[in-house]
Design a protein around this motif. Structure first.
Motif, mmCIF file in Angstrom:
data_model
loop_
_atom_site.group_PDB
_atom_site.id
_atom_site.type_symbol
_atom_site.label_atom_id
_atom_site.label_comp_id
_atom_site.label_asym_id
_atom_site.label_seq_id
_atom_site.Cartn_x
_atom_site.Cartn_y
_atom_site.Cartn_z
ATOM 1 N N MET A 1 0.742 -1.393 -0.068
ATOM 2 C CA MET A 1 -0.105 0.157 0.034
ATOM 3 C C MET A 1 0.850 1.395 0.226
ATOM 4 O O MET A 1 0.295 2.361 0.000
ATOM 5 C CB MET A 1 -1.059 -0.092 1.173
ATOM 6 N N ASP A 2 2.099 1.290 -0.034
ATOM 7 C CA ASP A 2 2.941 2.375 0.007
ATOM 8 C C ASP A 2 3.074 3.136 -1.415
ATOM 9 O O ASP A 2 3.501 2.289 -2.270
ATOM 10 C CB ASP A 2 4.305 1.865 0.568
ATOM 11 N N LYS A 3 3.047 4.112 -1.562
ATOM 12 C CA LYS A 3 2.933 4.787 -2.864
ATOM 13 C C LYS A 3 4.387 5.181 -3.038
ATOM 14 O O LYS A 3 4.777 5.529 -4.417
ATOM 15 C CB LYS A 3 2.252 6.026 -2.939
ATOM 16 N N ASN A 4 5.273 4.972 -2.213
ATOM 17 C CA ASN A 4 6.756 5.224 -2.331
ATOM 18 C C ASN A 4 7.370 4.047 -3.015
ATOM 19 O O ASN A 4 7.913 3.361 -2.243
ATOM 20 C CB ASN A 4 7.502 5.800 -1.315
ATOM 21 N N ILE A 5 7.449 3.640 -4.103
ATOM 22 C CA ILE A 5 7.888 2.549 -4.778
ATOM 23 C C ILE A 5 9.084 2.677 -5.201
ATOM 24 O O ILE A 5 9.515 3.376 -6.178
ATOM 25 C CB ILE A 5 7.176 2.268 -6.022
ATOM 26 N N PRO A 6 10.332 2.070 -4.501
ATOM 27 C CA PRO A 6 11.614 2.289 -4.730
ATOM 28 C C PRO A 6 12.092 1.839 -6.316
ATOM 29 O O PRO A 6 11.735 0.799 -6.543
ATOM 30 C CB PRO A 6 12.544 1.541 -3.763
ATOM 31 N N ILE A 7 12.907 2.624 -7.025
ATOM 32 C CA ILE A 7 13.298 2.218 -8.278
ATOM 33 C C ILE A 7 14.450 1.270 -8.241
ATOM 34 O O ILE A 7 15.160 1.322 -7.074
ATOM 35 C CB ILE A 7 13.867 3.619 -9.209
ATOM 36 N N ALA A 8 14.516 0.552 -9.137
ATOM 37 C CA ALA A 8 15.580 -0.614 -9.156
ATOM 38 C C ALA A 8 15.412 -1.809 -8.082
ATOM 39 O O ALA A 8 16.444 -2.554 -7.927
ATOM 40 C CB ALA A 8 16.885 0.055 -9.006
ATOM 41 N N THR A 9 14.221 -1.744 -7.497
ATOM 42 C CA THR A 9 13.891 -2.804 -6.468
ATOM 43 C C THR A 9 13.909 -4.104 -7.408
ATOM 44 O O THR A 9 13.090 -4.119 -8.433
ATOM 45 C CB THR A 9 12.517 -2.618 -5.936
ATOM 46 N N GLY B 1 12.441 -5.662 -22.946
ATOM 47 C CA GLY B 1 12.451 -5.176 -21.621
ATOM 48 C C GLY B 1 11.461 -3.989 -21.184
ATOM 49 O O GLY B 1 12.054 -3.174 -20.437
ATOM 50 N N VAL B 2 10.438 -3.697 -21.780
ATOM 51 C CA VAL B 2 9.564 -2.755 -21.427
ATOM 52 C C VAL B 2 8.299 -3.204 -21.247
ATOM 53 O O VAL B 2 7.288 -3.379 -22.090
ATOM 54 C CB VAL B 2 9.410 -1.548 -22.461
ATOM 55 N N ALA B 3 7.869 -3.174 -20.053
ATOM 56 C CA ALA B 3 6.725 -3.912 -19.632
ATOM 57 C C ALA B 3 5.935 -2.906 -18.363
ATOM 58 O O ALA B 3 6.708 -2.243 -17.844
ATOM 59 C CB ALA B 3 6.600 -5.370 -19.381
ATOM 60 N N PHE B 4 4.702 -2.885 -18.308
ATOM 61 C CA PHE B 4 3.941 -2.231 -17.291
ATOM 62 C C PHE B 4 3.232 -3.018 -16.158
ATOM 63 O O PHE B 4 2.427 -4.357 -16.772
ATOM 64 C CB PHE B 4 3.266 -1.100 -18.000
ATOM 65 N N GLY B 5 3.188 -2.517 -15.183
ATOM 66 C CA GLY B 5 1.943 -2.980 -14.168
ATOM 67 C C GLY B 5 1.342 -2.042 -13.556
ATOM 68 O O GLY B 5 1.707 -0.814 -13.329
ATOM 69 N N ILE B 6 -0.226 -2.385 -12.743
ATOM 70 C CA ILE B 6 -0.761 -1.392 -12.250
ATOM 71 C C ILE B 6 -0.318 -1.232 -10.873
ATOM 72 O O ILE B 6 -0.467 -2.461 -10.175
ATOM 73 C CB ILE B 6 -2.532 -1.404 -12.369
ATOM 74 N N PRO B 7 0.197 -0.259 -10.006
ATOM 75 C CA PRO B 7 0.507 -0.189 -8.691
ATOM 76 C C PRO B 7 -0.648 -1.020 -7.725
ATOM 77 O O PRO B 7 -1.799 -0.630 -8.061
ATOM 78 C CB PRO B 7 0.760 1.301 -8.501
ATOM 79 N N ALA B 8 -0.097 -1.673 -6.957
ATOM 80 C CA ALA B 8 -1.029 -2.308 -5.897
ATOM 81 C C ALA B 8 -1.851 -1.437 -5.337
ATOM 82 O O ALA B 8 -3.287 -1.714 -4.913
ATOM 83 C CB ALA B 8 -0.510 -3.177 -4.996
ATOM 84 N N TYR B 9 -1.404 -0.175 -4.715
ATOM 85 C CA TYR B 9 -2.233 0.702 -3.968
ATOM 86 C C TYR B 9 -3.531 1.243 -4.848
ATOM 87 O O TYR B 9 -4.653 1.804 -4.224
ATOM 88 C CB TYR B 9 -1.302 1.655 -3.412
ATOM 89 N N GLU B 10 -3.152 1.278 -6.243
ATOM 90 C CA GLU B 10 -4.213 1.939 -6.972
ATOM 91 C C GLU B 10 -5.171 0.785 -7.247
ATOM 92 O O GLU B 10 -6.531 1.115 -7.468
ATOM 93 C CB GLU B 10 -3.615 2.521 -8.277
ATOM 94 N N VAL B 11 -4.890 -0.574 -7.249
ATOM 95 C CA VAL B 11 -5.939 -1.563 -7.326
ATOM 96 C C VAL B 11 -6.974 -1.610 -6.379
ATOM 97 O O VAL B 11 -8.114 -1.516 -6.437
ATOM 98 C CB VAL B 11 -4.965 -2.839 -7.475
#
Length: 520
Positions: A421-429, A501-511
């Protein structure tokens, strides 16, 4: 000198059967009555003008007349000289009336109509209104029954002008249907749409969405081909032919999920197009131009219609986010904690001819996926777990706008994924995609990547970008850490030559926010 000139003319009359051919000028001036501000082309070029009138050569070859005006669709007509010049009477002197008709048939002995009246031009394609959705041709197909594929030929331009319907249309001598799933017309129609602003050319890859895009399918159901010869088909007096067609086209406007919004049938008659010469290639070119013109006219009528313009401006989807009441999903705090458990709690959602992925978010059978994975669901659709067990499912709620769906199976004691639920998603995780890429026998495949970025999407929402291996069928699967924490739902991948290598997902907190889910 005057007497000598008359004597020479008299001798010419006596010894010539082609007085009209000799005395008729090479060019004839005709008046083209047209809309103010329009331009005339003859055979695609600026015509010879004499005192404001168009000068056409008397050579019995069909002349392609094109009328062009800003804001109007080009109109195409074919004219030909077919009226005997009054000067042919001079041929009666040495040979009589029968000799005249038999012998004085040179091209210059015939005249054109003095006046060509062009009716009101058809409107051109409306420019895309500000704020309207983009629209693109999905497919143009042909599905024509033998009795709906007709043809007629008319020998002589004069017959066409005087009695155009004297020759009946007849079905082609065939018992086979014409079935073409994808025709050549899609490209030209998309060019027309692009030139009028309906197709985005900015190359913004994240613009395509339910709120921004529509598609069009077209199906040509009936075709009547009209071929007119300037003279009898196989005679020396035939200097060419021209074509026009009647088309019955069923148009269908679709949303981004290819679900039908509106259908309309257009009945159109194309312009006339000349085959300047007797070669098969010239005739094919002319017929192709006629069909192109008819299909384009059908598209213009469809796009310009009130219903389609309303669909382009429709914003009713904006009310969707407020349509759900909160749904509580209770769990027993026994969540997925590693990738082996992640595989057990991931599913394949299969249909008759396709499949997608999903994952458990509720221990009593709640499964999350994409809307585009379940929008073609039917009585044969099933949720398939890693142990090969299959279950019917119910769609609890769905969002076309955000491409999300919640389904439920009658199965309990499942181990759910925990949603981040955290909106601060760390890049390169480090991130893992769990799903069923490409084929059902590759179910619950795990691929590794990183979170490459967080991108702005439509309606203020976000998308997670990842380089994890994503393929068709992965849609709806989880993007999770090795400990099973879900960062997002796989939704799309960029496709194309050189794209990897370019794909996308909907963030869990938005779901959880968009579907109004309270998971605890």
């Amino acid at each position: 000198m005057r007497i000598k000139a008359i004597a020479i003319l008299f001798i010419a009359i006596i010894f010539s059967s082609s007085c009209a051919s000799i005395l008729n000028p090479k060019y004839q001036k005709i008046e083209i009555q047209k809309e103010k501000g329009s331009k005339v082309l003859v055979n695609g070029e600026d015509p010879k003008l004499k005192k404001g009138q168009v000068a056409l050569e008397r050579n019995k070859k069909p002349k392609q007349i094109t009328i062009i005006k800003e804001g109007k669709k080009d109109a195409n007509f074919v004219v030909n000289s077919y009226k005997k010049s009054p000067l042919y009477i001079l041929s009666w002197i040495p040979f009589g009336i029968y000799g005249t008709f038999l012998l004085d048939n040179y091209p210059r002995s015939y005249n054109y109509d003095k006046i060509l009246t062009v009716g009101k031009l058809e409107s051109a394609l409306i420019l895309k209104p500000e704020g309207a959705k983009d629209i693109k041709i999905n497919t143009v197909s042909l599905n024509i029954k033998p009795e709906d594929y007709k043809y007629r030929s008319i020998n002589g331009y004069k017959s066409f002008k005087k009695k155009p319907n004297k020759v009946e249309l007849e079905p082609f001598d065939t018992d086979e249907e014409i079935k073409i799933e994808e025709s050549i017309f899609s490209h030209s129609l998309n060019e027309l749409l692009k030139n009028n602003g309906y197709i985005d050319t900015t190359r913004n890859v994240l613009k395509n969405s339910f709120s921004n895009n529509l598609y069009i399918n077209a199906n040509v159901n009936k075709v009547s081909i009209h071929e007119i010869f300037t003279g009898y088909k196989n005679s020396v007096y035939n200097k060419g032919s021209f074509y026009y067609v009647d088309l019955n086209i069923e148009w269908e406007i679709l949303d981004i999920y290819k679900e039908t919004i509106y259908t309309q049938t257009t009945e159109v008659t194309s312009g006339e197009f000349a085959a300047l010469g007797k070669s098969d290639s010239k005739e094919i070119d002319a017929l192709r131009l006629a069909v192109d013109d008819g299909v384009e006219l059908g598209l213009i009528k469809f796009i310009n219609s009130e219903k389609v313009q309303e669909a382009l401006m429709d914003k009713s989807f904006e009310e969707e986010s407020n349509s759900f009441e909160e749904l509580s999903i209770k769990n027993n705090n026994n969540y997925v904690s590693n990738l082996n458990e992640a595989v057990q709690s991931s599913v394949t959602i299969k249909h008759d001819k396709s499949h997608g992925s999903g994952f458990v978010i509720g221990s009593d059978g709640y499964i999350l996926t994409n809307y585009h994975v379940i929008n073609t669901a039917n009585e044969n659709s099933r949720v398939v777990f890693n142990d090969k067990s299959e279950y019917e499912f119910e769609v609890v709620r769905s969002s076309k706008l955000y491409d999300l769906a919640l389904v439920k199976v009658e199965k309990t004691n499942l181990m759910p994924f925990k949603m981040n639920m955290d909106k601060n998603i760390p890049i390169a995780t480090d991130i893992y995609a769990v799903g069923t890429p490409t084929a059902q026998d590759l179910s619950q495949t795990v691929s590794k990547g990183i979170i490459s970025g967080l991108r702005d999407y439509v309606n203020g929402s976000k998308l997670i970008q990842t380089d994890a291996s994503i393929n068709g069928g992965n849609s709806g699967g989880a993007l999770a850490t090795k400990n099973g924490l879900v960062f997002g739902v796989v939704s799309a991948k960029l496709k194309g030559i050189g794209i990897e290598g370019v794909a996308f997902g909907i963030p869990a907190y938005e779901v959880t926010d968009k579907l109004k889910l309270n998971i605890n």
